[in-house]
Write an enzyme that holds these catalytic residues in place. Structure first.
Site, PDB file in Angstrom:
ATOM      1  N   TYR A   1      41.772  39.999  37.919  1.00 29.51           N
ATOM      2  CA  TYR A   1      42.254  38.650  38.208  1.00 29.51           C
ATOM      3  C   TYR A   1      43.645  38.477  37.640  1.00 29.51           C
ATOM      4  O   TYR A   1      43.829  38.210  36.459  1.00 29.51           O
ATOM      5  CB  TYR A   1      41.299  37.611  37.621  1.00 29.51           C
ATOM      6  CG  TYR A   1      41.774  36.179  37.783  1.00 29.51           C
ATOM      7  CD1 TYR A   1      41.929  35.614  39.045  1.00 29.51           C
ATOM      8  CD2 TYR A   1      42.063  35.379  36.688  1.00 29.51           C
ATOM      9  CE1 TYR A   1      42.363  34.302  39.209  1.00 29.51           C
ATOM     10  CE2 TYR A   1      42.491  34.067  36.825  1.00 29.51           C
ATOM     11  CZ  TYR A   1      42.637  33.537  38.084  1.00 29.51           C
ATOM     12  OH  TYR A   1      43.059  32.238  38.245  1.00 29.51           O
TER      13      TYR A   1
ATOM     14  N   TYR B   1      42.949  35.362  47.906  1.00 30.92           N
ATOM     15  CA  TYR B   1      42.768  34.921  46.518  1.00 30.92           C
ATOM     16  C   TYR B   1      41.298  34.528  46.365  1.00 30.92           C
ATOM     17  O   TYR B   1      40.847  33.578  46.995  1.00 30.92           O
ATOM     18  CB  TYR B   1      43.684  33.726  46.304  1.00 30.92           C
ATOM     19  CG  TYR B   1      43.970  33.288  44.881  1.00 30.92           C
ATOM     20  CD1 TYR B   1      42.990  32.715  44.088  1.00 30.92           C
ATOM     21  CD2 TYR B   1      45.248  33.386  44.358  1.00 30.92           C
ATOM     22  CE1 TYR B   1      43.277  32.277  42.802  1.00 30.92           C
ATOM     23  CE2 TYR B   1      45.552  32.942  43.076  1.00 30.92           C
ATOM     24  CZ  TYR B   1      44.557  32.387  42.307  1.00 30.92           C
ATOM     25  OH  TYR B   1      44.851  31.948  41.038  1.00 30.92           O
TER      26      TYR B   1
END
Ligand SMILES: [Zn+2]
Lengths: 203, 388
Positions: free
Chosen positions: B336, B286
């Site tokens: 994202y 992430y």
């Protein structure tokens, strides 16, 4: 700045609930970003209105707590006491914000945001009392005054001019705490350091 | 009670990733779920579990368990809105596997959708206006901390002070990640990037430039986890290890407020899998900001402490390197969609479906999801081989 209409209300300055008191405005942000003075950080804002930096501690063991902490991680107590702390600390982390959201940020140049490690042990995010185009280095001592945002006093850092302004070793991972050492001019025990000249109250 | 087969990822569905306004989360989610079910060779009738991950903050259109009804699913045995901030997507897979192992469900769909891009405003503007005025966040916003970039910029400044890193390290992450994105048709930024281009990009909050920040999109990703045999042609991707860590770092001296404590999640997952870091073929993290990649490489023990910048600058994490990281372009250059970004890419790589970006022979992946201000860690060891 606004001498005309409400001359009959000289006490407005001291009244905590003065609605929309006219002021010149904060240097950095629009009044729309005024924090909720009566919300979960009410003791902090009440203290700030009186010129004190008021932060939470465990009433049982004295541990410095986070702003939103409701139980002590040291002893489990849920009794939290907010009390004034010395308005001094050092820069723990720093950024110069270039993105300026239209309508919310009033300045035309980048502005600093600091994470200040206070001598009380708390870490508190704040900007500076006045506009500055340079970011103070990590480890640099600061004192804490207050900005007024939409009528609410919020902590802000005054960059000490009595200290050398140049950068300490940025790779030093230890926690610099010059401001609390006995040879610091601001190390004055538990009494809040008076820095009225750096406290901007714009009413 | 045990499922016929080891629970595995058997379906993956992505919407197109849009850089312009349009779509609402529920519609994007329905599209991704349909795509994932088709990929698995299943229909809505085969689904008996649904886990939902929405964007943080209370938005009127945020995804919720109403998706089950709105999306036309039948009766379910498992339905939850999972919430561990950014770590949620990875945690949903953990939840699905445990539920299937326990016999509480057989085939579970996990979905995330978001649509932060609105007509008349940038995503940065959307984030700048959210957060409210109460609590610590209200105080920060009154201090000029709008959106998440200034907070991560503070983290980056602190990380540099502790690790000895510098902006060249951030540049190396952005360039490495972009190189991977060039081979990913789903990546939204596929223009070659070099150091000169990086340093010419707009500063957002020192030391973070626009190219250090994730690219928000309107889109959705869904995965299907099943303990049943499914007809889809793709290989089953097994969840051999999983772990979480939620270090309670404090905002007080001494100690660091923003990093440390995440390693236990990876250690636990590797131990469960019976594997070591040397067995990992691809690393999918992430990466909302370039600095987070550096931080997690060190925190997860994938490089020596203080060496992340050096390792990335060496090219090890880039295409052709021996530590492939964020092989789809990550959140920086890919898209994202929170924890779905690393998760989806890991599945693509292990399936051998990475096309121009495929890491040859990739059979074991680490997926690392974080939430909050690196407060929550959830990770998976995904593998072509089953555990048993
Ligand atoms: Zn206590």
């Amino acid at each position: 700045m606004n001498p005309s209409t409400d001359a009959a209300l000289p006490a407005a300055l001291a009244a905590p609930d003065a609605p929309d008191a006219p002021d010149a405005g904060d240097w950095l942000v629009d009044a729309a970003l005024a924090p909720l003075a009566g919300g979960s950080l009410a003791p902090l804002y009440a203290g700030a209105a009186a010129g004190e930096l008021t932060l939470p501690f465990c009433a049982a063991c004295g541990l410095a707590l986070e702003l939103e902490q409701r139980a002590c991680d040291g002893c489990g107590a849920t009794d939290i006491r907010w009390r004034p702390v010395e308005r001094a600390g050092t820069v723990h982390a720093v950024t110069l914000v270039h993105r300026r959201e239209p309508g919310l940020v009033r300045v035309t140049e980048p502005y600093p945001v600091l994470d200040v490690e206070l001598t009380s042990g708390h870490r508190l995010i704040m900007t500076t009392l006045t506009a500055t185009g340079s970011a103070p280095a990590i480890g640099r001592p600061v004192t804490v005054g207050f900005r007024i945002v939409g009528g609410v006093a919020v902590p802000a850092a005054a960059l000490s001019t009595s200290e050398p302004s140049e950068l300490p070793d940025p790779s030093d991972p230890s926690e610099p705490s010059d401001a609390a050492t006995p040879d610091s001019p601001r190390a004055t025990g538990t009494a809040p350091a008076p820095v009225p000249s750096e406290t901007e109250v714009s009413q | 009670m045990a499922p016929p087969l080891e629970p595995a990822v058997v379906g993956l569905g992505l919407t197109s990733m849009s850089l312009s306004a349009g779509g609402v989360p529920v519609d994007l989610a329905i599209e991704a779920v349909a795509s994932a079910l088709a990929d698995a060779g299943l229909t809505a009738r085969d689904v008996d579990g649904l886990l939902v991950n929405s964007s943080q903050g209370v938005r009127p259109d945020r995804l919720g368990v109403a998706l089950a009804r709105q999306g036309g699913l039948g009766d379910l045995r498992l339905l939850e809105h999972v919430e561990i901030k950014g770590a949620t997507a990875v945690a949903m897979i953990q939840r699905a596997v445990l539920a299937i192992r326990a016999g509480l469900a057989s085939t579970v769909v996990c979905v995330f959708a978001d649509a932060p891009l609105r007509a008349g405003g940038t995503s940065g503007s959307t984030y700048a206006h959210s957060g409210g005025n109460d609590g610590a966040r209200g105080l920060e916003r009154a201090s000029g901390v709008l959106g998440s970039v200034p907070t991560y910029a503070l983290l980056a400044s602190r990380y540099f002070a502790v690790s000895g890193g510098d902006p060249e390290d951030l540049c190396a992450v952005a360039v490495s990640t972009r190189a991977w994105a060039l081979g990913n048709p789903d990546a939204v930024v596929r223009k070659p990037l070099d150091a000169e281009g990086y340093f010419a990009s707009r500063m957002i909050s020192t030391p973070l430039r626009v190219l250090d920040c994730a690219r928000p999109v309107n889109g959705a990703v869904a995965l299907v986890v099943s303990g049943a045999a499914t007809p889809g042609p793709a290989p089953r991707i097994h969840v051999r290890g999983m772990g979480q860590a939620h270090p309670m770092r404090r905002r007080r001296a001494p100690g660091e407020s923003w990093f440390g404590g995440g390693r236990a999640a990876v250690d636990g997952a590797l131990a469960m899998a019976g594997l070591t870091r040397a067995d990992l073929d691809v690393i999918e993290l992430y990466d909302p900001f370039s600095v987070v990649t550096l931080l997690l490489l060190e925190e997860y023990g994938l490089v020596e402490p203080g060496q992340a910048g050096k390792v990335v600058r060496s090219g090890a994490t880039a295409p052709g390197g021996d530590l492939p990281v964020n092989t789809g372009g990550g959140q920086l250059s890919g898209f994202y969609l929170q924890g779905m970004t690393p998760l989806a890419e890991a599945v693509v790589q292990l399936r051998g479906a990475g096309g121009a970006r495929q890491v040859p022979g990739a059979s074991t992946a680490l997926v690392g999801g974080i939430g909050g201000r690196v407060d929550h860690h959830a990770c998976l060891i995904l593998d072509l081989e089953p555990s048993r």
